[in-house]
Design a protein around this motif. Structure first.
Motif, PDB file in Angstrom:
ATOM      1  N   GLU A   1       0.600  -1.226  -0.009  1.00 37.72           N
ATOM      2  CA  GLU A   1       0.095   0.144   0.019  1.00 37.72           C
ATOM      3  C   GLU A   1       0.830   1.205  -0.162  1.00 37.72           C
ATOM      4  N   LEU A   2       1.925   1.136   0.627  1.00 41.36           N
ATOM      5  CA  LEU A   2       2.891   2.414   0.782  1.00 41.36           C
ATOM      6  C   LEU A   2       3.658   2.670  -0.503  1.00 41.36           C
ATOM      7  N   ASP A   3       3.714   1.642  -1.225  1.00 41.76           N
ATOM      8  CA  ASP A   3       4.562   1.735  -2.506  1.00 41.76           C
ATOM      9  C   ASP A   3       3.690   2.479  -3.726  1.00 41.76           C
ATOM     10  N   LYS A   4       2.639   2.912  -3.640  1.00 40.19           N
ATOM     11  CA  LYS A   4       1.617   3.233  -4.594  1.00 40.19           C
ATOM     12  C   LYS A   4       2.227   4.795  -5.419  1.00 40.19           C
ATOM     13  N   VAL A   5       2.739   5.318  -4.324  1.00 41.32           N
ATOM     14  CA  VAL A   5       3.354   6.564  -4.897  1.00 41.32           C
ATOM     15  C   VAL A   5       4.537   6.877  -4.323  1.00 41.32           C
ATOM     16  N   SER A   6       5.518   7.676  -4.748  1.00 38.43           N
ATOM     17  CA  SER A   6       6.763   7.990  -3.913  1.00 38.43           C
ATOM     18  C   SER A   6       6.851   9.461  -4.077  1.00 38.43           C
TER      19      SER A   6
ATOM     20  N   GLN B   1      -4.439   7.732  -9.942  1.00 41.68           N
ATOM     21  CA  GLN B   1      -4.515   7.493  -8.628  1.00 41.68           C
ATOM     22  C   GLN B   1      -4.943   9.113  -7.982  1.00 41.68           C
ATOM     23  N   GLN B   2      -5.838   9.137  -7.174  1.00 45.46           N
ATOM     24  CA  GLN B   2      -6.187  10.285  -6.604  1.00 45.46           C
ATOM     25  C   GLN B   2      -5.365  10.437  -5.327  1.00 45.46           C
ATOM     26  N   PHE B   3      -4.968  11.688  -5.204  1.00 50.99           N
ATOM     27  CA  PHE B   3      -3.933  11.815  -3.845  1.00 50.99           C
ATOM     28  C   PHE B   3      -4.199  13.403  -3.178  1.00 50.99           C
ATOM     29  N   ASN B   4      -3.798  13.388  -2.096  1.00 48.43           N
ATOM     30  CA  ASN B   4      -3.670  14.737  -1.471  1.00 48.43           C
ATOM     31  C   ASN B   4      -2.121  14.765  -0.717  1.00 48.43           C
ATOM     32  N   TYR B   5      -1.571  15.834  -1.064  1.00 47.99           N
ATOM     33  CA  TYR B   5      -0.385  16.382  -0.878  1.00 47.99           C
ATOM     34  C   TYR B   5      -0.455  17.209   0.663  1.00 47.99           C
ATOM     35  N   LEU B   6       0.057  16.576   1.716  1.00 51.35           N
ATOM     36  CA  LEU B   6      -0.207  17.314   2.964  1.00 51.35           C
ATOM     37  C   LEU B   6       0.980  17.688   3.469  1.00 51.35           C
ATOM     38  N   VAL B   7       1.179  18.853   4.161  1.00 48.57           N
ATOM     39  CA  VAL B   7       2.589  19.363   4.716  1.00 48.57           C
ATOM     40  C   VAL B   7       1.891  19.903   6.129  1.00 48.57           C
ATOM     41  N   GLN B   8       2.577  19.392   7.118  1.00 51.31           N
ATOM     42  CA  GLN B   8       2.524  20.002   8.499  1.00 51.31           C
ATOM     43  C   GLN B   8       3.829  20.261   8.900  1.00 51.31           C
ATOM     44  N   ILE B   9       3.996  21.589   9.425  1.00 55.54           N
ATOM     45  CA  ILE B   9       5.103  22.150   9.652  1.00 55.54           C
ATOM     46  C   ILE B   9       5.004  22.286  11.439  1.00 55.54           C
TER      47      ILE B   9
ATOM     48  N   LYS C   1      -5.948   7.246   4.175  1.00 59.59           N
ATOM     49  CA  LYS C   1      -5.038   6.152   3.612  1.00 59.59           C
ATOM     50  C   LYS C   1      -3.793   6.493   2.908  1.00 59.59           C
ATOM     51  N   ALA C   2      -2.613   6.348   3.629  1.00 55.86           N
ATOM     52  CA  ALA C   2      -1.259   6.625   3.185  1.00 55.86           C
ATOM     53  C   ALA C   2      -0.885   5.919   1.708  1.00 55.86           C
ATOM     54  N   LEU C   3      -0.417   6.800   0.948  1.00 57.34           N
ATOM     55  CA  LEU C   3       0.109   5.874  -0.361  1.00 57.34           C
ATOM     56  C   LEU C   3       1.593   5.716  -0.369  1.00 57.34           C
ATOM     57  N   THR C   4       2.170   6.406   0.569  1.00 56.63           N
ATOM     58  CA  THR C   4       3.720   6.335   0.641  1.00 56.63           C
ATOM     59  C   THR C   4       4.110   6.607   2.193  1.00 56.63           C
ATOM     60  N   GLU C   5       5.525   6.301   2.339  1.00 56.61           N
ATOM     61  CA  GLU C   5       6.077   6.845   3.528  1.00 56.61           C
ATOM     62  C   GLU C   5       6.068   8.272   3.752  1.00 56.61           C
TER      63      GLU C   5
END
Length: 142
Positions: free
Chosen positions: A26-31, A69-77, A129-133
């Motif tokens: 599951e965590l290898d779907k996106v890098s 693949q649908q995705f959301n790019y999240l940034v937490q600072i 659901k995480a797509l990568t580490e």
């Protein structure tokens, strides 16, 4: 109300990063590659920036699948005390094997040491659901 929502989202991100419930496949779907701090023109700034300087927290994301693949790019600072000072995200859809540079903006209000944590999730905030580490960038603000 917005602060409460940001706190809830930060807790959800923390829970997912501490105890992932997804298999390795599951965590290898996106890098995620080339995490960078950049100016508005996409020019790299290194890891040292100034108070009130608007920057992009950017990275290349790649769909490693044979399907879109649908995705959301999240940034937490987080600041040097581990407190979340910014939470932002953007989303879209990647075609099979597509690489895309994406980013969110941040303008630090105080000097100090920060960590930007970058996540790529599917259908956030619906199922988290995480797509990568996730990956991180250390930031010094002066």
């Amino acid at each position: 109300m917005l602060k409460i929502f940001e706190i809830i989202i930060a807790i959800m991100i923390l829970a997912a990063s501490i105890s992932p419930v997804f298999g390795a496949d599951e965590l290898d779907k996106v890098s995620i590659s080339k995490p960078t701090l950049a100016n508005a023109f996409g020019i790299s700034l290194g890891n040292s920036i100034n108070v009130d300087q608007q920057i992009q927290v950017a990275a290349d994301i790649t769909n490693n699948q044979e399907r879109s693949q649908q995705f959301n790019y999240l940034v937490q600072i987080k600041n040097e005390h581990g407190l979340v000072v910014k939470l932002s995200w953007t989303g879209g859809e990647l075609n099979p094997h597509q690489k895309w540079n994406t980013s969110v903006f941040w303008s630090p209000e105080e000097s100090g040491e920060y960590i930007a944590e970058i996540f790529v999730w599917e259908r956030f905030p619906i199922d988290n659901k995480a797509l990568t580490e996730h990956t991180t960038i250390s930031i010094t603000v002066s």
